[in-house]
Design a protein around this motif. Structure first.
Motif, PDB file in Angstrom:
ATOM      1  N   UNK A 204      14.618 -11.980  23.040  1.00 30.37           N
ATOM      2  CA  UNK A 204      14.284 -12.930  24.101  1.00 30.37           C
ATOM      3  C   UNK A 204      14.501 -12.306  25.482  1.00 30.37           C
ATOM      4  N   UNK A 205      15.452 -11.369  25.582  1.00 33.74           N
ATOM      5  CA  UNK A 205      15.707 -10.689  26.852  1.00 33.74           C
ATOM      6  C   UNK A 205      14.869  -9.434  27.015  1.00 33.74           C
ATOM      7  N   UNK A 206      14.317  -8.916  25.916  1.00 34.48           N
ATOM      8  CA  UNK A 206      13.568  -7.662  25.933  1.00 34.48           C
ATOM      9  C   UNK A 206      12.085  -7.881  26.217  1.00 34.48           C
ATOM     10  N   UNK A 207      11.503  -8.949  25.683  1.00 29.46           N
ATOM     11  CA  UNK A 207      10.049  -9.141  25.750  1.00 29.46           C
ATOM     12  C   UNK A 207       9.474  -9.109  27.167  1.00 29.46           C
ATOM     13  N   UNK A 208      10.138  -9.677  28.175  1.00 25.95           N
ATOM     14  CA  UNK A 208       9.553  -9.599  29.521  1.00 25.95           C
ATOM     15  C   UNK A 208       9.394  -8.166  30.031  1.00 25.95           C
ATOM     16  N   UNK A 209      10.154  -7.223  29.476  1.00 25.63           N
ATOM     17  CA  UNK A 209      10.006  -5.824  29.863  1.00 25.63           C
ATOM     18  C   UNK A 209       8.834  -5.162  29.156  1.00 25.63           C
ATOM     19  N   UNK A 210       8.435  -5.721  28.020  1.00 26.12           N
ATOM     20  CA  UNK A 210       7.400  -5.097  27.191  1.00 26.12           C
ATOM     21  C   UNK A 210       6.035  -5.743  27.358  1.00 26.12           C
ATOM     22  N   UNK A 211       6.001  -6.979  27.822  1.00 23.53           N
ATOM     23  CA  UNK A 211       4.743  -7.704  27.934  1.00 23.53           C
ATOM     24  C   UNK A 211       4.501  -8.093  29.392  1.00 23.53           C
TER      25      UNK A 211
ATOM     26  N   UNK B 170       8.731   0.415  18.295  1.00 26.03           N
ATOM     27  CA  UNK B 170       8.713   0.544  19.748  1.00 26.03           C
ATOM     28  C   UNK B 170       9.116  -0.780  20.397  1.00 26.03           C
ATOM     29  N   UNK B 171      10.087  -0.719  21.288  1.00 30.85           N
ATOM     30  CA  UNK B 171      10.532  -1.907  22.003  1.00 30.85           C
ATOM     31  C   UNK B 171      11.584  -2.719  21.291  1.00 30.85           C
ATOM     32  N   UNK B 172      11.948  -2.330  20.075  1.00 33.36           N
ATOM     33  CA  UNK B 172      13.024  -3.037  19.376  1.00 33.36           C
ATOM     34  C   UNK B 172      14.349  -2.754  20.074  1.00 33.36           C
ATOM     35  N   UNK B 173      15.336  -3.599  19.830  1.00 34.45           N
ATOM     36  CA  UNK B 173      16.642  -3.401  20.457  1.00 34.45           C
ATOM     37  C   UNK B 173      17.242  -2.063  20.073  1.00 34.45           C
TER      38      UNK B 173
ATOM     39  N   UNK C 107      10.660   1.039  31.825  1.00 35.62           N
ATOM     40  CA  UNK C 107       9.886   1.760  32.835  1.00 35.62           C
ATOM     41  C   UNK C 107      10.240   3.238  32.839  1.00 35.62           C
ATOM     42  N   UNK C 108      11.521   3.561  32.783  1.00 31.31           N
ATOM     43  CA  UNK C 108      11.948   4.952  32.788  1.00 31.31           C
ATOM     44  C   UNK C 108      11.457   5.701  31.543  1.00 31.31           C
ATOM     45  N   UNK C 109      11.421   4.997  30.407  1.00 28.47           N
ATOM     46  CA  UNK C 109      10.997   5.628  29.158  1.00 28.47           C
ATOM     47  C   UNK C 109       9.484   5.761  29.051  1.00 28.47           C
ATOM     48  N   UNK C 110       8.750   5.132  29.974  1.00 33.13           N
ATOM     49  CA  UNK C 110       7.303   5.209  29.923  1.00 33.13           C
ATOM     50  C   UNK C 110       6.696   4.429  28.784  1.00 33.13           C
ATOM     51  N   UNK C 111       7.396   3.381  28.331  1.00 31.47           N
ATOM     52  CA  UNK C 111       6.861   2.549  27.250  1.00 31.47           C
ATOM     53  C   UNK C 111       5.774   1.662  27.836  1.00 31.47           C
ATOM     54  N   UNK C 112       4.545   1.711  27.328  1.00 28.05           N
ATOM     55  CA  UNK C 112       3.461   0.911  27.903  1.00 28.05           C
ATOM     56  C   UNK C 112       3.682  -0.576  27.693  1.00 28.05           C
ATOM     57  N   UNK C 113       3.384  -1.372  28.702  1.00 28.46           N
ATOM     58  CA  UNK C 113       3.487  -2.825  28.594  1.00 28.46           C
ATOM     59  C   UNK C 113       2.184  -3.379  28.030  1.00 28.46           C
ATOM     60  N   UNK C 114       2.318  -4.353  27.163  1.00 29.01           N
ATOM     61  CA  UNK C 114       1.132  -4.951  26.544  1.00 29.01           C
ATOM     62  C   UNK C 114       0.472  -5.941  27.493  1.00 29.01           C
TER      63      UNK C 114
END
Length: 334
Positions: A108-115, A171-174, A327-334
């Motif tokens: 619940x705290x991670x998803x706003x960083x990924x989407x 990707x994006x898991x805790x 952002x630092x890891x360069x993980x693309x946002x959906x």
């Protein structure tokens, strides 16, 4: 946000009221206020934003069963998966019936960083009720690994940039972000190898496909007991079960603030204070010897049920942290 939320001014007032409520920990409510309430007046839904059978289901169903017996109304777990959990979380954020709650993992705290648009603001649209349980995330190697200590592993990783790999459940898991946080804080160049779930990640580590893995005790304990895996460190803030002898990453990596797989109970932002107070009062017996505490202990997790303040603080800390790390890891946002 186009979520049917109240206009801006009432929302600001709601936020102020929520902050006051969290500061008081649902306390300060007069006893008659609880006695006068007729809540729940209908069946209560506890939305789990993942498919049935996942780790968030276990405490949710035990809590639902307990509250059904205590309050004389049905508490029903409803699995609403989709969009990494955002579908179920949005349903609770938009609920206005006073009888819909969310039981989620730390996603619940991670998803706003990924989407780009998860459809909810975790700090404005959800009211923390309590953390229910938390489990440490473990840094693991195979039982026959030449790395018997964290210090030696970190030294090896620094000497071989890009060649030391770690497995995660996706990707994006805790657990993935626990590894990315290690990379950022220790200045390491680790190769992330994502798998479709924790069980495949553990299998890959056992098969020698990766050098290490970040997993929760839920997946690791059977392999630890059999000697197939070894704990190098815990990503939690301090040492503890299921491997109290293993150091915390923070002991050797300055700035590593700690990462856990945690579970939390939330209501919509306009949850009445007396409802939160009633829930905490009725959940109190589960802190001691109870089916919930027993099951969490079996899974290497600690039962918490410590009220809204700790969960609110966790959300305030983690929501911006994961945005920065993603952002630092360069993980693309959906």
């Amino acid at each position: 946000m186009s979520m049917g939320c109240p206009p801006a001014a009432p929302r600001r007032g709601t936020r102020l009221a929520r902050r006051a409520l969290l500061a008081a920990g649902f306390g300060g409510l007069a006893a008659p206020a609880l006695a006068q309430g007729a809540w729940p007046s209908q069946a209560v839904r506890i939305v789990v934003p993942f498919a049935p059978g996942g780790t968030a289901d276990i405490p949710a169903r035990l809590i639902a069963d307990h509250l059904s017996r205590r309050l004389g109304r049905s508490f029903v777990v409803e699995n609403r998966s989709g969009a990494g959990g955002a579908v179920g979380i949005r349903a609770v954020a938009q609920a206005r019936d006073g009888h819909t709650f969310l039981h989620s993992t730390s996603a619940v705290a991670v998803l706003p960083a990924l989407q780009r648009d998860p459809g909810y603001d975790p700090l404005a649209d959800l009211l923390p009720v309590t953390m229910t349980a938390a489990a440490p995330i473990l840094l693991l190697v195979r039982g026959d690994s030449p790395h018997a200590a964290l210090s030696g592993f970190l030294q090896h990783a620094r000497s071989a940039p890009g060649k030391v790999s770690f497995a995660s459940s996706g990707v994006g898991s805790t657990v993935h972000l626990a590894g990315e946080l290690l990379k950022a804080r220790a200045g390491l160049d680790l190769l992330h190898v994502p798998y479709r779930g924790s069980a495949p990640a553990a299998t890959a580590l056992l098969a020698g496909e990766t050098d290490c893995a970040f997993l929760s005790p839920i997946e690791a304990i059977p392999h630890l007991q059999a000697g197939r895996l070894r704990v190098l460190a815990t990503a939690a803030r301090q040492r503890g079960a299921p491997a109290p002898e293993a150091p915390a990453l923070a002991e050797q990596v300055p700035g590593y603030g700690g990462v856990q797989l945690w579970f939390g109970l939330f209501g919509p932002h306009d949850l009445p204070p007396e409802t939160g107070a009633l829930l905490m009062r009725e959940l109190a017996p589960l802190r001691g010897h109870s089916p919930l505490a027993q099951r969490m202990d079996e899974l290497g997790a600690e039962t918490l049920l410590d009220g809204p303040e700790m969960l609110a603080r966790r959300m305030r800390d983690e929501v911006p942290l994961w945005k920065t790390i993603v952002e630092q890891a360069g993980i693309p946002r959906e």
